[in-house]
Design an enzyme around this catalytic site. Sequence first.
Site, short mmCIF file in Angstrom:
data_model
loop_
_atom_site.label_atom_id
_atom_site.label_comp_id
_atom_site.label_asym_id
_atom_site.label_seq_id
_atom_site.Cartn_x
_atom_site.Cartn_y
_atom_site.Cartn_z
N ASN A 1 0.80 -1.23 0.00
CA ASN A 1 0.00 0.00 0.00
C ASN A 1 0.83 1.29 0.00
O ASN A 1 0.35 2.32 -0.45
CB ASN A 1 -1.03 0.00 1.13
N LYS B 1 12.03 -7.87 0.47
CA LYS B 1 11.02 -8.72 -0.16
C LYS B 1 9.72 -7.93 -0.16
O LYS B 1 9.03 -7.84 0.84
CB LYS B 1 10.82 -10.04 0.60
N GLU C 1 5.27 -3.83 12.14
CA GLU C 1 4.18 -2.83 12.15
C GLU C 1 3.01 -3.45 11.44
O GLU C 1 3.12 -3.88 10.30
CB GLU C 1 4.61 -1.54 11.43
N CYS D 1 -2.86 1.66 6.90
CA CYS D 1 -2.94 1.16 8.28
C CYS D 1 -3.45 2.26 9.20
O CYS D 1 -3.99 1.98 10.26
CB CYS D 1 -1.59 0.66 8.74
N GLU E 1 9.67 2.59 14.51
CA GLU E 1 10.35 2.93 13.27
C GLU E 1 10.46 4.45 13.15
O GLU E 1 9.80 5.19 13.85
CB GLU E 1 9.53 2.44 12.07
P1 NAD Z 1 0.38 -9.15 4.42
O1 NAD Z 1 0.61 -9.41 5.86
O2 NAD Z 1 -0.49 -10.05 3.65
O3 NAD Z 1 1.79 -9.13 3.64
C1 NAD Z 1 2.87 -8.34 4.10
C2 NAD Z 1 4.16 -8.92 3.54
O4 NAD Z 1 4.42 -10.18 4.17
C3 NAD Z 1 4.13 -9.19 2.04
O5 NAD Z 1 5.39 -8.87 1.49
C4 NAD Z 1 3.88 -10.69 1.98
O6 NAD Z 1 4.29 -11.29 0.78
C5 NAD Z 1 4.70 -11.16 3.16
N1 NAD Z 1 4.37 -12.48 3.70
C6 NAD Z 1 3.18 -13.14 3.65
N2 NAD Z 1 3.26 -14.31 4.33
C7 NAD Z 1 4.53 -14.38 4.82
C8 NAD Z 1 5.21 -15.35 5.62
N3 NAD Z 1 4.63 -16.46 6.04
N4 NAD Z 1 6.51 -15.10 5.95
C9 NAD Z 1 7.12 -13.96 5.55
N5 NAD Z 1 6.50 -13.02 4.79
C10 NAD Z 1 5.24 -13.22 4.43
O7 NAD Z 1 -0.12 -7.62 4.30
P2 NAD Z 1 -0.57 -6.79 3.02
O8 NAD Z 1 -1.88 -7.29 2.53
O9 NAD Z 1 0.55 -6.70 2.04
O10 NAD Z 1 -0.76 -5.34 3.64
C11 NAD Z 1 -1.92 -4.95 4.30
C12 NAD Z 1 -1.71 -4.97 5.80
O11 NAD Z 1 -0.57 -4.18 6.15
C13 NAD Z 1 -2.86 -4.37 6.59
O12 NAD Z 1 -3.14 -5.18 7.71
C14 NAD Z 1 -2.30 -3.02 7.04
O13 NAD Z 1 -2.91 -2.50 8.21
C15 NAD Z 1 -0.87 -3.34 7.25
N6 NAD Z 1 -0.03 -2.14 7.19
C16 NAD Z 1 0.52 -1.70 8.36
C17 NAD Z 1 1.31 -0.55 8.35
C18 NAD Z 1 1.94 -0.05 9.62
O14 NAD Z 1 2.92 0.69 9.53
N7 NAD Z 1 1.44 -0.40 10.79
C19 NAD Z 1 1.52 0.15 7.16
C20 NAD Z 1 0.92 -0.35 5.99
C21 NAD Z 1 0.16 -1.49 6.01
#
Ligand code: NAD
Length: 477
Positions: free
Chosen positions: A138, A161, A232, A266, A441
């Site tokens: 995002n 990644k 995060e 988020c 962060e």
């Molecule tokens: P996601 O958790 O599906 O994926 C995040 C990352 O993790 C991706 O690169 C994905 O390929 C990787 N991943 C997935 N499974 C994994 C595993 N088993 N081991 C290691 N890596 C793995 O999240 P998303 O759909 O990409 O993003 C949306 C989410 O991110 C929402 O929950 C949002 O709130 C959160 N977000 C948080 C912040 C923050 O700073 N707090 C900022 C932006 C987005």
Amino acid sequence: MEARQVALESRSPQRPDDLVVEVEEAGTEAVAGAVERARAAAARWAAAPALERSAALVAAADALAGAAEEVTGLVVREVGKPVTEAGAEVGRGVGILRYYAQQALDPDGETYPGPSPAGLLLARRRPRGVVGLITPWNFPVAIPLWKAAPALAFGNAVVLKPSPESTAVALRLAELLAPALPDGLLQVVPGGAETGTALVDRVDCVSFTGSVAVGRRVAVAATERGIPSQAEMGGLNASIVLPDADPQRAAGVVAGAAMGYAGQKCTATSRAIVVGDPARFTEALIAAVGDLAVGDPAEAATVIGPVITEPARARVVAAAEEAAAAGGRLLTGGTAGDGAGWFVTPTLVDRLAPDARLAQEEVFGPIAVVLAVADEDEAVRVANGVRYGLVGSVFTGDLDRALHLAARLDTGMIRVNAPTSGVEYLAPFGGEKDSSFGPREQGKAARDFYTSTRTITVLPEGSGEPQRGAPVNRARG
Ligand code: NAD
């Protein structure tokens, strides 16, 4: 030998037949190779003068600034972010690189009173080595950079990644920055969960941003290996609207924070908690959401584009249906949009109980609830009554009440008369409860994660160990 080769496709959410990039996923061997190259680069980089590291980050910032328009276009195309926001994100990425270029030159530790007047007791910062970054789609420019820039500034190498949905932006970013950085210092390993797991298994520390479920898993795997991690994760952010607040103004801000970039932040507002009669605010919120332009994210006026994938769209529609079945009133939206892209109408629901699923779990789309409460105590109870704790906001002209309320909110960030969305890279960023794990962060906080401390004692030659009974630090470990 690689077990198998998997093709990864990233498609434009507004035009799913537009294949933005197709690459091979990095398998275990490719990840191992990247980490090995990064390790060699890290050793040289850690020994480079701080001025050299700083200059490289300035050059990286210039390279991104020079390609700002192109990268903005790619962000719009790959993740459907409206062009005005995408341009601002790229500008922020440039700012982040410049900011950490300066931090590379900050003092690299502290001195403490030594064991003798001529001796020195120093705590110096040292890079951790190879940093693994796992990021969501995002903020495909800002999140990788708010992790990579401090990691590089303090002498680490980075292997990123990215989310499969933002692969093209990550690859282009690394390509643009490459001429500014030594070989192997910033690499991208495209892929999904398997690639992420392989990375966590090999690096020296991990910084993750994404969902709670995955973040927890990453933190557990890192802890099992005995390496530091930070995660995060999600949010379910509330804006509390006090009776003295101007309902029109508050509604305008909440509408933008809830629905901008189709609520896929988020820090988006998912809950408006209105103290007293909610009628005027609710009416103003419906109108304000109705005024937000939905459409092609490449148009400058667009505020709400598509959501990222078809399943994401289905989740928003299902959440609206479930909320209605649970007794909620659908004020607007709740349906899939017209056309080929993954559009969904901006959705508002009220009359739900605070423990209804929509008021408890992140959907990550353009959907928000209005919750009416009797007084400030109840507002605090409802605001804090979720497992997330990223950011909260309060709308009021009464500073005293704002300060009292802010002190009672269980969130890592609190904003008064401001949207929940928005990140200042100069300040620590992170949440409480399930929203965050590990150190903060950004800002000056980043150094704590990307370095460890070496405590160094130096005595003048010949002074040796102080004699037993000498009047210096008697209690030695
Ligand atoms: P996601 O958790 O599906 O994926 C995040 C990352 O993790 C991706 O690169 C994905 O390929 C990787 N991943 C997935 N499974 C994994 C595993 N088993 N081991 C290691 N890596 C793995 O999240 P998303 O759909 O990409 O993003 C949306 C989410 O991110 C929402 O929950 C949002 O709130 C959160 N977000 C948080 C912040 C923050 O700073 N707090 C900022 C932006 C987005």
